[in-house]
Structures are given as structure tokens and as C-alpha cells.
Design an enzyme around this catalytic site. Structure first.
Site: not given
Length: 370
Positions: A34, A246
Site C-alpha cells: 500500500k 528562503y
């Protein structure tokens, strides 16, 4: 190919698979794929697990199952979780083994008029989905009336087999109550990775290791099966006092060499590991230079790029390990989880599908997904 990729080592996957199977007394292993095989690539990992002898594969959604079927995988696929009635027709279309935990989903599936094998899930303590163990006699009676549903398997799921032994023993006892009602002849399964490692004697018909297959738990003899690699897109020398990234969260202290690597949080590297994470590279081959050069990630992790401080200029063909195949506290998937206060499952499943994946066996590339 993009100069950033995930390398998956099938030899290590085999090591983890065999270790877990041996721990549980050589019972069957359900291959949990999964969430894109915990970020490692469901199709190729699924094929390899089947080659290793897995009973079948298990997914969480019908979309995940559809991807496997489209890739030509014809093996058993167990749809885990709780089947919603509206998914009943997809179960037949994709030839899945659904998990049933409500009578509504059972009735919707039975009404389609085609025989289908199912697994019943019982809630022995997790509290999410599943019939209650005390309902077992009634559930058995109900399913005797469903002419199209064949109970093949019965299972439950541990809630804290890592640490809480009394709770886990209680769950085992509650599941044994269910077994007493239904009797022998069913495919019983209970153990996740922690259950397999700590309660392997309750392997029953099969175990369902998830995170253990991918080797993302330390101190168990398991090993991570993947590493995230990248080549720099630019290497430059910056003067003292230059702010990077940033918000300018890092400032060069002297003349520093900075390499930019083309991976970021859109690829799965947590944004919050800035100025704490490291990457590494080997000067020449690992055999010739076994000690890696460890380089700090400096400045903010951007969506698509990170910046790292290197001790000297390197070429654009230099390969860096951004996520290392170990349990380093600063450069592994497990380490990223520790740095951000989560579990290793999370950074693993966030490894982006946009990363190419290269699969190795015996050191040779056997598959590639770009």
C-alpha cells in the site's frame, strides 16, 4: 534521467523478507505494498515480493490494486481496511479479496451475484474498523446465508505490539475467541511488523509485515532497502556573509563552497530538517574511500532544491546520498522522522512518484521506472 533518483536494493528486500518469515516460524508472508509500497514503487516491489514467495500482495485502495493489475500482476491482492458498499463492483472487476467489516458491505457484494472470496476483519483493540469479537457467532450465522461470499481468511490488527504487552496479549486472547467460533480451516493472520518481531509464535497462517519489509525500524536486524541519490546542478563558492535560501536561514561564515541538489520537499525531504540534516558523498568509489564526506544541508529546504556546504569543489557528476540506507540521525529516512517528531513511515510514503526509481539485484539494474 533526472539527476535525482531513488535506488531500491532487492537483495536487502530479500534479507528483510526472509528474516521476518524466519522470525514467524516460516509461515506465509503477505506482501504489503500500500501507499506505493511505502514510497518504494508498488509494481516493481510487488513483483519482487511475489518472486521471493509472498502469499500475495495487500493494498489499501482499489486504485492501488488497479495499478498492480494494469502492470500485469495476476496474483492474489488483498484489499485491506473496510470495504465500502460502493466499491463492491470494483472488487469483482479487479478480482480482489476484500476485507469485510460491516454487514452492509457484505450484502452489497453478495447482491452482485458472483462468487468471491473474502477476509473478515475483527476489531480486537485497534478501534478503527472490524466486527467485534463477541459478534463472531452472529457474523458466522449471517455469512452462512450469503450464497456468493466464501470466507477465506479472518484477521485483526495489533495496536501497539511495539511497547504495550498487556494490551497486545489482550488482543491475542480476543482473536482466539474468534478462532474458537469459526474453527480451523481459515487463513488466519494477525501480526504486523511489530507483532512478527515480538509475537512471532502467533504467526498463524501468515504475517503481514509492512514497514519491516522496507527496513525502516532500527535495532531489529532489518535494513533500509533504498537510498535517495542526486547529482548537483551547480557548485559555487560564496563569500562570507552571504545568506542562503528562503528567509536567509543560513549565512556563510567564510568563503564556502555550496552545492545545489535538485531535490526538495516536493520529492519527500521534510522542509523542517533545514540546517540539521546532512547528505554525504564518497570521493571515488566506496571501496577505495570507505569514509564518506558528510555535508550539512544549509538554508531552507525548497520545493525542488536543497543547498549543502561541501569542503571543496566537486563535479556535476558527483553522486550524493541525500537519504542514506542506514539509521543515521541526520541523513536517513528514519533520521528525518526523528528530526521532525514523526515515524519513519511518513517520510517513506512521501517519497514522490516524480522521483525515478532504479531497482538493483546483485548490484545490477533489473528495472527502472521514470
Amino acid at each position: 534521467m533526472r539527476p535525482a533518483w531513488l535506488e531500491v536494493n532487492f537483495d536487502v528486500l530479500a534479507h528483510n523478507f526472509n528474516l521476518l518469515r524466519t522470525t514467524a516460524g516460516h509461515v506465509q508472508v503477505v506482501g504489503i505494498v500500500k501507499a506505493n509500497a511505502y514510497g518504494h514503487g508498488a509494481v516493481e516491489v510487488g513483483k519482487e515480493l511475489l518472486r521471493l514467495g509472498a502469499w500475495g500482495l495487500a493494498v489499501a485502495t482499489t486504485q492501488e490494486a488497479r495499478e498492480l493489475r494494469r502492470a500485469g500482476i495476476k496474483a492474489r491482492i488483498l484489499l485491506m481496511g473496510s470495504l465500502h458498499p460502493q466499491q463492491a463492483s470494483e472488487v469483482l472487476e479487479l478480482d480482489l479479496i476484500p476485507s469485510i467489516s460491516t454487514l452492509e458491505s457484505a450484502e452489497a457484494l453478495n447482491a452482485l451475484g458472483k462468487a468471491v472470496a473474502v477476509h473478515l476483519e475483527f476489531d480486537t483493540g485497534m478501534g478503527r474498523v472490524g466486527f467485534q469479537p463477541e459478534e463472531a457467532p452472529l457474523i458466522k450465522e449471517h455469512f452462512a446465508r450469503y450464497e456468493n461470499l466464501l470466507i477465506q481468511g479472518i484477521y485483526s490488527h495489533f495496536a501497539d505490539a511495539e511497547e504495550d504487552e498487556p494490551w497486545t496479549r489482550e488482543q491475542i486472547a480476543r482473536f482466539q475467541q474468534v478462532q474458537q467460533v469459526f474453527g480451523p480451516g481459515y487463513f488466519y493472520h494477525l501480526c504486523n511488523t511489530a507483532g512478527t518481531v515480538n509475537y512471532g509464535e502467533y504467526g498463524l497462517s501468515a504475517v503481514r509485515p509492512g514497514i519491516g519489509l522496507y527496513g525502516l525500524l532500527p535495532n531489529l536486524g532489518l535494513r533500509p532497502i533504498a537510498r535517495l541519490l542526486a547529482k548537483p546542478t551547480q557548485v559555487k563558492e560564496l563569500p562570507p556573509g552571504r545568506r542562503i535560501g528562503y528567509g536567509g536561514l543560513y549565512t556563510t561564515q567564510g568563503r564556502e563552497w555550496i552545492a545545489t541538489l535538485p531535490v526538495g520537499y516536493a520529492d519527500g525531504m521534510p522542509r523542517l530538517v533545514f540546517n540539521r540534516a546532512t547528505v554525504r558523498y564518497f570521493s571515488g568509489s566506496e571501496a577505495q574511500h570507505p569514509e564518506p564526506c558528510i555535508c550539512p544541508v544549509v538554508g531552507r529546504v525548497s520545493m525542488d532544491q536543497i543547498t549543502v556546504r561541501v569542503p571543496a569543489p566537486v563535479g556535476l557528476d558527483q553522486v550524493f546520498e541525500v537519504a542514506t540506507p542506514d539509521f543515521s540521525p541526520t541523513s536517513s529516512l528514519w533520521g528525518w522522522a526523528e528530526l521532525t517528531g514523526t515515524v519513519s513511515y511518513e517520510p517513506a510514503v512521501r517519497l514522490s512518484p516524480r522521483l525515478p526509481r532504479v531497482y538493483l539485484r546483485d548490484g545490477v539494474e533489473v528495472a527502472r521506472v521514470e
